[in-house]
Write an enzyme that holds these catalytic residues in place. Structure first.
Site, PDB file in Angstrom:
ATOM      1  CG  ASP A  32      -2.096   0.867   1.162  1.00 11.88           C
ATOM      2  OD1 ASP A  32      -3.217   0.340   1.293  1.00 11.88           O
ATOM      3  OD2 ASP A  32      -1.934   2.090   0.952  1.00 11.88           O
ATOM      4  CB  SER A 117     -16.931  -1.936  -9.567  1.00  9.34           C
ATOM      5  OG  SER A 117     -18.037  -1.092  -9.385  1.00  9.34           O
ATOM      6  CE1 TYR A 141     -13.829   2.530  -9.027  1.00  5.40           C
ATOM      7  CE2 TYR A 141     -16.042   1.808  -9.600  1.00  5.40           C
ATOM      8  CZ  TYR A 141     -14.915   1.695  -8.814  1.00  5.40           C
ATOM      9  OH  TYR A 141     -14.867   0.742  -7.843  1.00  5.40           O
ATOM     10  CE  LYS A 145     -12.259  -0.969  -9.538  1.00  5.12           C
ATOM     11  NZ  LYS A 145     -11.284  -1.575  -8.626  1.00  5.12           N
ATOM     12  CG  PHE A 169     -23.945  -5.087  -6.677  1.00  8.98           C
ATOM     13  CD1 PHE A 169     -23.171  -6.121  -7.214  1.00  8.98           C
ATOM     14  CD2 PHE A 169     -24.939  -4.565  -7.476  1.00  8.98           C
ATOM     15  CE1 PHE A 169     -23.395  -6.620  -8.506  1.00  8.98           C
ATOM     16  CE2 PHE A 169     -25.183  -5.060  -8.761  1.00  8.98           C
ATOM     17  CZ  PHE A 169     -24.403  -6.083  -9.270  1.00  8.98           C
ATOM     18  CG  ASN A 170     -23.407   0.527  -3.484  1.00  7.35           C
ATOM     19  OD1 ASN A 170     -23.738  -0.008  -4.535  1.00  7.35           O
ATOM     20  ND2 ASN A 170     -23.192   1.816  -3.374  1.00  7.35           N
ATOM     21  CG  HIS A 189     -18.456   5.320  -0.485  1.00  7.66           C
ATOM     22  ND1 HIS A 189     -17.194   4.882  -0.199  1.00  7.66           N
ATOM     23  CD2 HIS A 189     -18.633   5.144  -1.813  1.00  7.66           C
ATOM     24  CE1 HIS A 189     -16.627   4.458  -1.318  1.00  7.66           C
ATOM     25  NE2 HIS A 189     -17.471   4.608  -2.302  1.00  7.66           N
ATOM     26  NE  ARG A 221     -25.606   2.997  -6.888  1.00 11.78           N
ATOM     27  CZ  ARG A 221     -26.380   3.549  -7.814  1.00 11.78           C
ATOM     28  NH1 ARG A 221     -27.615   3.097  -8.006  1.00 11.78           N
ATOM     29  NH2 ARG A 221     -25.932   4.540  -8.569  1.00 11.78           N
ATOM     30  CB  ALA A 283     -21.624  12.918 -13.895  1.00 14.85           C
ATOM     31  CG  ASP A 285     -24.742   8.038  -9.131  1.00 16.66           C
ATOM     32  OD1 ASP A 285     -23.880   7.161  -8.942  1.00 16.66           O
ATOM     33  OD2 ASP A 285     -25.051   8.885  -8.279  1.00 16.66           O
TER      34      ASP A 285
HETATM   35  N1  UDP Z   1     -25.489   9.485  -2.750  1.00 19.08           N
HETATM   36  C1  UDP Z   1     -26.232  10.603  -2.386  1.00 19.08           C
HETATM   37  N2  UDP Z   1     -25.638  11.534  -1.595  1.00 19.08           N
HETATM   38  C2  UDP Z   1     -24.349  11.405  -1.132  1.00 19.08           C
HETATM   39  C3  UDP Z   1     -23.611  10.258  -1.502  1.00 19.08           C
HETATM   40  C4  UDP Z   1     -24.212   9.312  -2.320  1.00 19.08           C
HETATM   41  O1  UDP Z   1     -27.384  10.757  -2.778  1.00 19.08           O
HETATM   42  O2  UDP Z   1     -23.873  12.299  -0.415  1.00 19.08           O
HETATM   43  C5  UDP Z   1     -26.123   8.450  -3.591  1.00 19.08           C
HETATM   44  C6  UDP Z   1     -25.397   8.144  -4.900  1.00 19.08           C
HETATM   45  O3  UDP Z   1     -25.880   8.970  -5.942  1.00 19.08           O
HETATM   46  C7  UDP Z   1     -25.736   6.672  -5.123  1.00 19.08           C
HETATM   47  C8  UDP Z   1     -25.905   6.113  -3.707  1.00 19.08           C
HETATM   48  O4  UDP Z   1     -26.089   7.251  -2.854  1.00 19.08           O
HETATM   49  O5  UDP Z   1     -26.976   6.541  -5.776  1.00 19.08           O
HETATM   50  C9  UDP Z   1     -24.678   5.343  -3.234  1.00 19.08           C
HETATM   51  O6  UDP Z   1     -23.537   6.135  -3.519  1.00 19.08           O
HETATM   52  P1  UDP Z   1     -22.104   5.751  -3.019  1.00 19.08           P
HETATM   53  O7  UDP Z   1     -21.183   6.882  -3.417  1.00 19.08           O
HETATM   54  O8  UDP Z   1     -22.154   5.389  -1.572  1.00 19.08           O
HETATM   55  O9  UDP Z   1     -21.726   4.429  -3.811  1.00 19.08           O
HETATM   56  P2  UDP Z   1     -21.722   4.094  -5.388  1.00 19.08           P
HETATM   57  O10 UDP Z   1     -23.094   3.611  -5.705  1.00 19.08           O
HETATM   58  O11 UDP Z   1     -21.324   5.328  -6.119  1.00 19.08           O
HETATM   59  O12 UDP Z   1     -20.707   3.011  -5.483  1.00 19.08           O
END
Ligand code: UDP
Length: 325
Positions: A32, A117, A141, A145, A169-170, A189, A221, A283, A285
């Site tokens: 790392d 991802s 991104y 991947k 996923f998340n 996040h 998600r 953008a 999403d």
């Molecule tokens: N999101 C949101 N507000 C925030 C952060 C995230 O509405 O401050 C939404 C984002 O648009 C997505 C979901 O929450 O639909 C999860 O986002 P995150 O960044 O946690 O993970 P990702 O899906 O991008 O991997």
């Protein structure tokens, strides 16, 4: 027992992986550069501080580590940032992985588990995304991947480097003992942002769009506990023992939660009010990303221990009340 090199082992998912590997009797070497990870999260093996972009140093680090396998987490993680700065994402996530494969070849290492991802799928064409879903990413991104997955598909027959790509996923939640947890700077996040907000460390939350094609208009998600993801990595390493080549699995619980439902879960777990306002869409999403995890269940025997969103948030909240770093 296996000796495993963990790139990004000082980071969020990587440090949980090291903990689990050690608990199962494996030796760990963390690779790392500490650009995003934390020195204090490296507790289960030595740290070799090295960037994936420094090819000669990486090659030397892998030769010195004398490991049987690599689990590769290191990379940049923000979908929105990748749209604004694609060069950064291709350099770190694709270029870094290219260097890693070359270093593995130099070191004679033949087993890899890669953090892929759900972003490789782009706009879903089915409600529950299985492994046959077309790969059609909509962000740099996700494209980076997907490119690494293609590289692994080609490298397996050419060099005998066997690999499993795990499409998360998340990832969410934290080690239940709260010894390690999720700490990014900046934090992008949703769940950690919400928890920092209710802990009084940041202002109101922005909901990125309430005009998506979902029942409440906010993005859906599939949140998976970080320890469940780590369990899948161990199963993937074992799978490679008897199944050479390239394999890919989608890792989610198969349950979708909207941003508003996550806000409600944070309120239920913490008892604190969340101040949220609707902002523009982010953008890159997609409206909905939910896994079909049947293949991981059937082939890897993967059965998540903590599928409930509230239980996931509860472990994350334990960490956020007293983060160690
Ligand atoms: N999101 C949101 N507000 C925030 C952060 C995230 O509405 O401050 C939404 C984002 O648009 C997505 C979901 O929450 O639909 C999860 O986002 P995150 O960044 O946690 O993970 P990702 O899906 O991008 O991997």
């Amino acid at each position: 027992m296996t000796r495993v090199a963990v790139t990004g082992g000082a980071g969020y998912i990587g440090s949980h992986m090291c903990r689990r590997l050690a608990a199962h009797g494996h030796d760990v070497v963390v690779i790392d550069d500490l650009s995003g990870g934390h020195r204090d999260a490296v507790r289960w093996g030595p740290l070799r501080q090295c960037s994936l972009l420094d090819a000669p140093a990486l090659s030397q680090a892998l030769r010195d580590a004398r490991c049987d396998a690599v689990i590769h987490f290191a990379g940049a993680i923000a979908v929105g940032e990748s749209v604004a700065d694609p060069l950064k994402y291709y350099a770190i996530n694709f270029g870094g992985s290219l260097n890693l494969l070359q270093a593995m070849r130099d070191a004679g290492m033949r087993r890899l588990v890669f953090s892929s991802s759900a972003a490789i799928f782009g706009e879903p064409r089915q409600s529950f995304i299985d492994e046959r879903h077309p790969i059609d990413p909509i962000s740099p991104y996700g494209r980076g991947k997907a490119m690494v997955e293609q590289l692994l598909r080609d490298a397996a027959p050419a060099y005998g480097i066997d690999a499993v790509a795990l499409r998360y996923f998340n990832a969410a939640g934290a080690d239940p003992s709260a010894a390690i947890g999720e700490s990014h700077d900046p934090e992008t996040h949703l769940i950690p942002r919400l928890l920092r907000h209710v802990a009084g460390e940041r202002g109101p939350i922005e909901i990125y769009g309430d005009d998506h094609a979902t029942p409440d208009g906010t993005c859906i998600r599939d949140y998976v506990h970080v320890d469940d993801l780590c369990a899948a990595h161990l199963a993937a390493l074992e799978h490679l023992d008897s199944h050479p080549g390239f394999h890919a699995f989608n890792l989610g619980n198969g349950n979708g939660y909207s941003v508003r439902e996550v806000v409600a879960a944070v309120h239920a777990v913490t008892g604190k009010h969340v101040q949220a306002r609707v902002a523009a869409r982010r953008a890159g999403d997609p409206a909905r990303l939910v896994a079909c995890p049947d293949r991981a269940r059937a082939v890897l025997g993967w059965h998540p221990a903590t599928p409930s969103l509230e239980a996931i948030v509860e472990t994350a909240w334990r960490w956020h009340r007293a983060p160690a770093y």
